[in-house]
Design a protein around this motif. Structure first.
Motif, short mmCIF file in Angstrom:
data_model
loop_
_atom_site.label_atom_id
_atom_site.label_comp_id
_atom_site.label_asym_id
_atom_site.label_seq_id
_atom_site.Cartn_x
_atom_site.Cartn_y
_atom_site.Cartn_z
N GLN A 140 -0.30 -7.81 6.43
CA GLN A 140 -1.51 -7.79 5.61
C GLN A 140 -1.87 -9.20 5.14
O GLN A 140 -3.02 -9.54 5.00
CB GLN A 140 -1.28 -6.85 4.41
N HIS B 111 -9.50 -0.58 6.29
CA HIS B 111 -10.25 0.12 5.25
C HIS B 111 -11.69 0.34 5.69
O HIS B 111 -12.48 0.89 4.94
CB HIS B 111 -10.24 -0.69 3.95
N PHE C 118 10.95 5.35 -1.96
CA PHE C 118 11.49 4.06 -2.40
C PHE C 118 12.27 4.25 -3.70
O PHE C 118 11.89 5.05 -4.55
CB PHE C 118 10.37 3.05 -2.64
N SER D 284 -6.14 2.95 -0.95
CA SER D 284 -5.08 1.99 -1.24
C SER D 284 -3.86 2.70 -1.82
O SER D 284 -3.99 3.56 -2.69
CB SER D 284 -5.63 0.97 -2.24
N GLY D 285 -2.69 2.37 -1.30
CA GLY D 285 -1.46 2.96 -1.83
C GLY D 285 -1.06 4.26 -1.16
O GLY D 285 -0.10 4.91 -1.58
N CYS D 286 -1.76 4.65 -0.09
CA CYS D 286 -1.43 5.93 0.54
C CYS D 286 -0.31 5.79 1.56
O CYS D 286 0.08 6.77 2.19
CB CYS D 286 -2.67 6.57 1.17
N GLY D 287 0.19 4.59 1.75
CA GLY D 287 1.38 4.45 2.60
C GLY D 287 1.11 3.94 4.01
O GLY D 287 1.96 4.07 4.89
N LYS D 288 -0.04 3.33 4.23
CA LYS D 288 -0.37 2.82 5.58
C LYS D 288 0.59 1.70 5.99
O LYS D 288 1.16 1.73 7.08
CB LYS D 288 -1.82 2.31 5.61
N SER D 289 0.75 0.72 5.09
CA SER D 289 1.66 -0.38 5.42
C SER D 289 3.09 0.13 5.58
O SER D 289 3.82 -0.31 6.47
CB SER D 289 1.64 -1.45 4.31
N THR D 290 3.45 1.08 4.73
CA THR D 290 4.79 1.66 4.81
C THR D 290 5.01 2.30 6.18
O THR D 290 6.08 2.16 6.77
CB THR D 290 4.96 2.71 3.69
N1 LIG Z 1 9.31 -2.06 -1.17
C1 LIG Z 1 8.77 -1.12 -1.95
N2 LIG Z 1 9.42 -0.71 -3.06
C2 LIG Z 1 8.90 0.24 -3.85
N3 LIG Z 1 7.74 0.85 -3.62
C3 LIG Z 1 7.03 0.49 -2.56
C4 LIG Z 1 7.50 -0.52 -1.66
N4 LIG Z 1 6.58 -0.67 -0.68
C5 LIG Z 1 5.60 0.19 -0.95
N5 LIG Z 1 5.86 0.89 -2.07
C6 LIG Z 1 5.01 1.95 -2.65
O1 LIG Z 1 4.64 2.83 -1.62
C7 LIG Z 1 3.29 3.23 -1.76
C8 LIG Z 1 2.54 2.94 -0.48
O2 LIG Z 1 2.45 1.54 -0.32
P1 LIG Z 1 1.75 0.90 0.95
O3 LIG Z 1 1.90 -0.56 0.81
O4 LIG Z 1 2.28 1.52 2.17
O5 LIG Z 1 0.25 1.31 0.73
P2 LIG Z 1 -1.03 0.97 1.63
O6 LIG Z 1 -1.59 2.26 2.09
O7 LIG Z 1 -0.67 -0.02 2.65
O8 LIG Z 1 -2.02 0.35 0.55
P3 LIG Z 1 -3.09 -0.84 0.73
O9 LIG Z 1 -4.27 -0.23 1.40
O10 LIG Z 1 -3.40 -1.22 -0.68
O11 LIG Z 1 -2.45 -1.93 1.50
C9 LIG Z 1 2.74 2.50 -2.96
O12 LIG Z 1 2.74 3.41 -4.05
C10 LIG Z 1 3.73 1.40 -3.22
O13 LIG Z 1 3.86 1.17 -4.59
#
Ligand SMILES: Nc1ncnc2c1ncn2[C@@H]1O[C@H](COP(=O)(O)OP(=O)(O)OP(=O)(O)O)[C@@H](O)[C@H]1O
Ligand SMILES: [Mg+2]
Lengths: 252, 257
Positions: B86, B196, B13, B43-49
């Motif tokens: 989410q 989770h 990103f 949390s923050g490992c990129g699952k949603s991404t």
């Molecule tokens: N649109 C964006 N712009 C910048 N950074 C982003 C964006 N979306 C996600 N990130 C970053 O990418 C990383 C992964 O985010 P993501 O939301 O995929 O985590 P996650 O595994 O879904 O976490 P959680 O369990 O808390 O939902 C995080 O460090 C977040 O800050």
């Protein structure tokens, strides 16, 4: 009832203080007439006043409706097509910070001094810019995740506009319309200061003030306030029906 | 046939700025047609991404994503995706019924069928009585169930679900899990599911993918060889507990890195 109580008491109290002040300090009528004197003038002039007031009110309403409708259409185009947005919005922001009411004397020469079209035009131009600016802002404030949701269904641009951006803009439109309602009456009356048919509030006020009949002028001002409030309440009434879901309107 | 394939995917990103985030690195993942795969990780490992990449809401910085043998964007245009975000992401001006009908409306399903589907889906998530309420009149967990009903309403071939049951109480959660498995086995939908909860991942999935953060990577995948259909007995199965342990160990290994 309880909600209106304090306002009613304050209003009545204000009138009483006003009346007392005029009597105790012997304030001259041309400076500030007493409420009772204004009421008497109102009663005597009722039919002329209502005729003038109604004409002014309907002019304001027509201008408000025309200006807002045009603003909504332009806003939709601006939200849909980027080049319109980039072209029109800065212009609207600039126009909105100029005193458009200065068009009033000029409108007479465009539309003829007796035509209501001149007044409607001035009011429409006056309300157009604030309504458009707010509406565009509303259309562009759609929630990013709701936008993604519609994207995930591969919704077309027009569908997104209709099903997401338009509803989002509702609250913005109505807060602009409340401001525009007051503006429309101001615009209509000020335009009438610069001439036009006698049976209009603006003309009535200037004429009576010129004749030093201040009680009558004040009665007209009171009527203008009443019509202003009526216009505002009309907008609120429509708002309640148009966006019953919004936090400012909803009742649990 | 594979339903979803990510090959050598990196996601960065805001590259080249002070806010650069390396969200995913070197992701390889193949999800078979009709498979149920869970993603689990801190949390923050990129699952949603990862879900957003599969769903064509963002594009990978490096690497390729293929869905049902197409590009993700072709799959999106073919309405292959049902997304559960989410947060519930309901449209607040629409009553619950109209929220569930939204995708059907966009896909121009006819009115009678739309009604019917929405009723059936609301029945399924236990909210039939709330069809004429507004979203703000529902609790967070109820709203989330509406968003699940909405995703199921048009029978997408791939469900991408981001912690859909996170806001639910334990009993509702187990009921929703059972319903989801029933729908999944009836429709042979492919599911990519973020959670989770270790028991939830093990109970639902054919495979649990464990991820580590900064940058997000896949560290391990655990095949869940519990028999189908899964039910109450599954949760008491000796094998269920062994698999819980092996997923937990996998996550511990991530934390110790
Ligand atoms: N649109 C964006 N712009 C910048 N950074 C982003 C964006 N979306 C996600 N990130 C970053 O990418 C990383 C992964 O985010 P993501 O939301 O995929 O985590 P996650 O595994 O879904 O976490 P959680 O369990 O808390 O939902 C995080 O460090 C977040 O800050
Ligand atoms: Mg997430």
């Amino acid at each position: 009832m309880r909600r209106w109580g304090p306002a009613a008491v304050l209003f009545a109290g204000g009138l009483a203080v006003w009346e007392a002040a005029v009597r105790i300090f012997n304030i001259k009528g041309f400076i500030l007439p007493a409420p009772t004197a204004i009421a008497a003038a109102f009663e005597a002039e009722a039919s002329d006043l209502f005729e003038a007031g109604w004409s002014t009110f309907t002019t304001a309403l027509a201008g408000l409706a025309a200006g807002s409708a045009a603003a909504v259409l332009v806003s939709l185009a601006a939200a849909r097509w980027r080049f319109i947005r980039d072209g029109a919005v800065p212009f609207a922001v600039a126009a909105n910070s100029t005193p458009i009411i200065v068009l009033a004397p000029i409108a007479n020469s465009w539309f003829g001094i007796l035509s209501p079209a001149g007044s409607i035009f001035v009011v429409a131009v006056l309300v157009f810019f604030p309504v458009m600016i707010n509406m565009v802002r509303g259309l562009l404030s759609a929630d990013a995740s709701q936008m993604e949701l519609l994207d995930s269904y591969a919704a077309r641009r027009g569908t997104v506009l209709r099903k997401l951006q338009l509803p989002t803009s509702g609250p913005y439109l109505f807060s602009a319309m409340k401001v525009a309602a007051a503006l429309s009456l101001i615009g209509a009356i000020v335009k009438e200061f610069f001439g036009g048919p006698q049976a209009r509030l603006g003309q009535y006020i200037t004429t009576k003030a010129g004749l030093l009949q201040f009680e009558e002028a004040w009665a007209a001002i009171a009527l203008a306030s009443a019509f202003g409030m009526a216009l505002y309440l009309l907008v609120v009434w429509i708002e309640r029906r148009a966006i019953p879901w919004h936090i400012s309107v909803r009742r649990a | 046939m594979t339903a979803v394939r990510l090959s050598g995917v990196d996601m960065v990103f805001n590259p080249g700025t002070g806010q650069e985030v390396k969200a995913l690195a070197g992701i390889d993942l193949a999800v078979g047609q009709g498979e149920f795969v869970s993603l689990i990780g801190p949390s923050g490992c990129g699952k949603s991404t990862m879900l957003r990449l599969i769903g064509d809401l963002i594009s990978p910085t490096v690497g390729a994503v293929a869905v049902n043998g197409k590009t993700p964007s072709a799959a999106r245009i073919d309405r292959d995706y049902g997304m559960v975000f989410q947060s519930a992401t309901l449209l607040e001006w629409r009553k619950i019924r109209a929220n569930v009908e939204l995708p059907l409306e966009i896909m121009e399903t006819d009115k009678g069928e739309r009604r019917e589907r929405a009723e059936a889906m609301l029945e399924l998530v236990g909210l039939a009585d709330f069809a004429d309420h507004y979203p703000w009149q529902l609790s967070g967990g109820m709203q989330q169930r509406v968003s699940i009903a909405r995703a199921l309403a048009f029978e997408p071939s791939i469900l991408l679900m981001d912690e859909p049951f996170g806001a639910l109480d334990e009993m509702t959660r187990e009921r929703m899990q059972a319903e989801l498995l029933r729908i999944w086995s009836e429709t042979r939908t492919t599911v990519v599911f973020v959670t989770h909860s270790i028991p939830e991942a093990v109970f639902l999935s054919n495979r649990v993918v464990i991820m580590s953060p900064r940058p997000g990577r896949i560290t391990r995948a655990v095949d869940i060889d519990l028999p189908q259909p899964r039910n109450r007995e599954t949760r008491e199965d000796q094998r269920f507990f062994e698999l819980l342990t092996s997923v937990r160990d996998g996550l511990r290994a991530v934390e110790d890195m």
